[in-house]
Design a protein around this motif. Structure first.
Motif, PDB file in Angstrom:
ATOM      1  N   GLN A  98      26.745 -25.133  -1.847  1.00  0.00           N
ATOM      2  CA  GLN A  98      26.782 -23.695  -1.605  1.00  0.00           C
ATOM      3  C   GLN A  98      25.401 -23.105  -1.298  1.00  0.00           C
ATOM      4  N   VAL A  99      24.335 -23.863  -1.495  1.00  0.00           N
ATOM      5  CA  VAL A  99      22.997 -23.345  -1.211  1.00  0.00           C
ATOM      6  C   VAL A  99      22.701 -23.512   0.282  1.00  0.00           C
ATOM      7  N   PRO A 100      21.769 -22.716   0.838  1.00  0.00           N
ATOM      8  CA  PRO A 100      21.435 -22.866   2.257  1.00  0.00           C
ATOM      9  C   PRO A 100      20.942 -24.276   2.561  1.00  0.00           C
ATOM     10  N   ALA A 101      21.213 -24.721   3.772  1.00  0.00           N
ATOM     11  CA  ALA A 101      20.857 -26.089   4.170  1.00  0.00           C
ATOM     12  C   ALA A 101      19.364 -26.347   4.017  1.00  0.00           C
ATOM     13  N   GLU A 102      18.539 -25.305   4.308  1.00  0.00           N
ATOM     14  CA  GLU A 102      17.094 -25.502   4.221  1.00  0.00           C
ATOM     15  C   GLU A 102      16.595 -25.624   2.788  1.00  0.00           C
ATOM     16  N   SER A 103      17.465 -25.339   1.813  1.00  0.00           N
ATOM     17  CA  SER A 103      17.066 -25.466   0.413  1.00  0.00           C
ATOM     18  C   SER A 103      17.149 -26.905  -0.092  1.00  0.00           C
ATOM     19  N   VAL A 104      17.741 -27.780   0.698  1.00  0.00           N
ATOM     20  CA  VAL A 104      17.840 -29.197   0.336  1.00  0.00           C
ATOM     21  C   VAL A 104      16.914 -29.984   1.258  1.00  0.00           C
ATOM     22  N   GLN A 105      15.821 -30.480   0.695  1.00  0.00           N
ATOM     23  CA  GLN A 105      14.803 -31.146   1.508  1.00  0.00           C
ATOM     24  C   GLN A 105      14.593 -32.579   1.028  1.00  0.00           C
ATOM     25  N   VAL A 106      14.503 -33.514   1.978  1.00  0.00           N
ATOM     26  CA  VAL A 106      14.222 -34.916   1.659  1.00  0.00           C
ATOM     27  C   VAL A 106      13.120 -35.411   2.592  1.00  0.00           C
ATOM     28  N   ASN A 107      12.093 -36.011   1.998  1.00  0.00           N
ATOM     29  CA  ASN A 107      11.014 -36.611   2.782  1.00  0.00           C
ATOM     30  C   ASN A 107      11.023 -38.125   2.565  1.00  0.00           C
ATOM     31  N   PHE A 108      10.874 -38.875   3.650  1.00  0.00           N
ATOM     32  CA  PHE A 108      10.913 -40.329   3.580  1.00  0.00           C
ATOM     33  C   PHE A 108       9.557 -40.919   3.978  1.00  0.00           C
ATOM     34  N   THR A 109       9.205 -42.025   3.327  1.00  0.00           N
ATOM     35  CA  THR A 109       8.151 -42.900   3.822  1.00  0.00           C
ATOM     36  C   THR A 109       8.759 -44.299   3.898  1.00  0.00           C
ATOM     37  N   GLU A 110       7.987 -45.265   4.322  1.00  0.00           N
ATOM     38  CA  GLU A 110       8.524 -46.619   4.482  1.00  0.00           C
ATOM     39  C   GLU A 110       8.984 -47.225   3.168  1.00  0.00           C
ATOM     40  N   ARG A 111       8.369 -46.802   2.061  1.00  0.00           N
ATOM     41  CA  ARG A 111       8.738 -47.393   0.761  1.00  0.00           C
ATOM     42  C   ARG A 111       9.059 -46.351  -0.299  1.00  0.00           C
ATOM     43  N   SER A 112       9.418 -45.105   0.112  1.00  0.00           N
ATOM     44  CA  SER A 112       9.733 -44.081  -0.886  1.00  0.00           C
ATOM     45  C   SER A 112      10.524 -42.945  -0.249  1.00  0.00           C
ATOM     46  N   PHE A 113      11.068 -42.076  -1.115  1.00  0.00           N
ATOM     47  CA  PHE A 113      11.651 -40.818  -0.666  1.00  0.00           C
ATOM     48  C   PHE A 113      11.569 -39.824  -1.819  1.00  0.00           C
ATOM     49  N   ASP A 114      11.543 -38.548  -1.483  1.00  0.00           N
ATOM     50  CA  ASP A 114      11.589 -37.514  -2.525  1.00  0.00           C
ATOM     51  C   ASP A 114      12.544 -36.414  -2.083  1.00  0.00           C
ATOM     52  N   LEU A 115      13.326 -35.973  -3.059  1.00  0.00           N
ATOM     53  CA  LEU A 115      14.340 -34.936  -2.842  1.00  0.00           C
ATOM     54  C   LEU A 115      13.940 -33.675  -3.598  1.00  0.00           C
ATOM     55  N   LEU A 116      14.091 -32.515  -2.948  1.00  0.00           N
ATOM     56  CA  LEU A 116      13.859 -31.234  -3.603  1.00  0.00           C
ATOM     57  C   LEU A 116      14.989 -30.285  -3.229  1.00  0.00           C
ATOM     58  N   VAL A 117      15.670 -29.770  -4.253  1.00  0.00           N
ATOM     59  CA  VAL A 117      16.722 -28.771  -4.055  1.00  0.00           C
ATOM     60  C   VAL A 117      16.232 -27.467  -4.675  1.00  0.00           C
ATOM     61  N   LYS A 118      16.108 -26.440  -3.861  1.00  0.00           N
ATOM     62  CA  LYS A 118      15.534 -25.169  -4.318  1.00  0.00           C
ATOM     63  C   LYS A 118      16.621 -24.167  -4.691  1.00  0.00           C
ATOM     64  N   ASN A 119      16.343 -23.424  -5.773  1.00  0.00           N
ATOM     65  CA  ASN A 119      17.154 -22.270  -6.182  1.00  0.00           C
ATOM     66  C   ASN A 119      18.645 -22.589  -6.268  1.00  0.00           C
ATOM     67  N   LEU A 120      18.958 -23.600  -7.038  1.00  0.00           N
ATOM     68  CA  LEU A 120      20.352 -23.928  -7.339  1.00  0.00           C
ATOM     69  C   LEU A 120      20.638 -23.441  -8.760  1.00  0.00           C
ATOM     70  N   ASN A 121      21.430 -22.372  -8.862  1.00  0.00           N
ATOM     71  CA  ASN A 121      21.733 -21.764 -10.156  1.00  0.00           C
ATOM     72  C   ASN A 121      20.458 -21.382 -10.911  1.00  0.00           C
ATOM     73  N   GLY A 122      19.472 -20.863 -10.157  1.00  0.00           N
ATOM     74  CA  GLY A 122      18.251 -20.384 -10.792  1.00  0.00           C
ATOM     75  C   GLY A 122      17.237 -21.460 -11.127  1.00  0.00           C
ATOM     76  N   LYS A 123      17.483 -22.676 -10.704  1.00  0.00           N
ATOM     77  CA  LYS A 123      16.554 -23.776 -10.985  1.00  0.00           C
ATOM     78  C   LYS A 123      16.291 -24.575  -9.712  1.00  0.00           C
ATOM     79  N   SER A 124      15.236 -25.360  -9.765  1.00  0.00           N
ATOM     80  CA  SER A 124      14.983 -26.333  -8.704  1.00  0.00           C
ATOM     81  C   SER A 124      15.194 -27.733  -9.278  1.00  0.00           C
ATOM     82  N   TYR A 125      15.584 -28.650  -8.422  1.00  0.00           N
ATOM     83  CA  TYR A 125      15.835 -30.026  -8.850  1.00  0.00           C
ATOM     84  C   TYR A 125      15.036 -30.970  -7.947  1.00  0.00           C
ATOM     85  N   SER A 126      14.389 -31.947  -8.568  1.00  0.00           N
ATOM     86  CA  SER A 126      13.587 -32.878  -7.772  1.00  0.00           C
ATOM     87  C   SER A 126      13.835 -34.314  -8.215  1.00  0.00           C
TER      88      SER A 126
END
Length: 223
Positions: free
Chosen positions: A93-121
């Motif tokens: 239900q959050v905007p698409a731009e609020s879900v961000q994933v960055n990749f490298t060759e040997r890693s990735f990181d996920l950040l979800v912004k403003n989901l029920n008043g919190k961020s998740y990483s």
């Protein structure tokens, strides 16, 4: 009203007859009461205008609270992808731009912004094997974020998601092969004693070795 009052006062000073004076006094009182009411209404309106002119209370902007570290996830794989599943109720239900994933060759990181008043990483480093940054992506489904890591080497199996996980699991394994003969560890110890022992010790170990092998050949073991 002020001019009416002044005129009534002038007439009252000139009047001599009681009935006329009483009428003028009544009119004077009526005008003064009306003026008093007008003044009160004016003061009330002024107070209301002053109240309305006060700056509106500053409303704090809606901001996300603290960031929650994601530790629970599931994963599986296909010939081309390693798939990581993260359950986050309401994430679709959050905007698409609020879900961000960055990749490298040997890693990735996920950040979800403003989901029920919190961020998740979630940050995963030291993937077991290299991935293709360009070929990797994310998908947001109902209450779930799916991260697709494109294998650089297709048709290869990942036994673990990360190198760290692999090393930890291997450390937990016993130092001996559980499928070998249980007596093998004992034999290794006896070999060490044999090499370091004197002639009598070597004869004793040789005798024990021969007897042990004879029992195993007959199927008569002590185990």
């Amino acid at each position: 009203l002020q001019k009416d009052l002044e005129e009534v006062k002038v007439l009252l000073e000139k009047a001599t007859r009681k009935r006329v004076r009483d009428a003028l006094i009544a009119e004077k009182s009526k005008i003064e009461t009306e003026m008093k009411n007008k003044m009160q209404q004016k003061s009330q309106r002024k107070a209301e205008l002053t109240e309305n002119e006060k700056p509106a209370a500053v409303v704090a902007p809606i901001t996300t609270g603290y960031t929650v570290k994601i530790s629970n996830y599931g994963w599986d794989q296909s010939d081309k992808f390693v798939k990581i599943y993260i359950t986050l109720p309401g994430v679709h239900q959050v905007p698409a731009e609020s879900v961000q994933v960055n990749f490298t060759e040997r890693s990735f990181d996920l950040l979800v912004k403003n989901l029920n008043g919190k961020s998740y990483s979630m940050i995963v480093n030291n993937l077991l094997k290299p991935i293709s940054v360009e070929g990797s992506s994310k998908k947001v489904k109902t209450d779930t974020v799916l991260i697709l890591c494109r294998k650089k080497a297709e048709n290869t199996r990942w036994d673990y998601l990360t190198q760290v996980e692999k090393e930890c699991k291997e450390k937990e394994k016993p130092s001996y092969d559980t499928e070998t003969d249980p007596s093998e560890g004992l034999m290794n110890v006896l070999k060490k004693i044999y090499e370091d022992g004197d002639d009598d010790m070597k004869r004793t170990i040789n005798k024990a070795w021969v007897e042990s092998r004879e029992k195993q050949a007959k199927g008569d073991t002590d185990f």
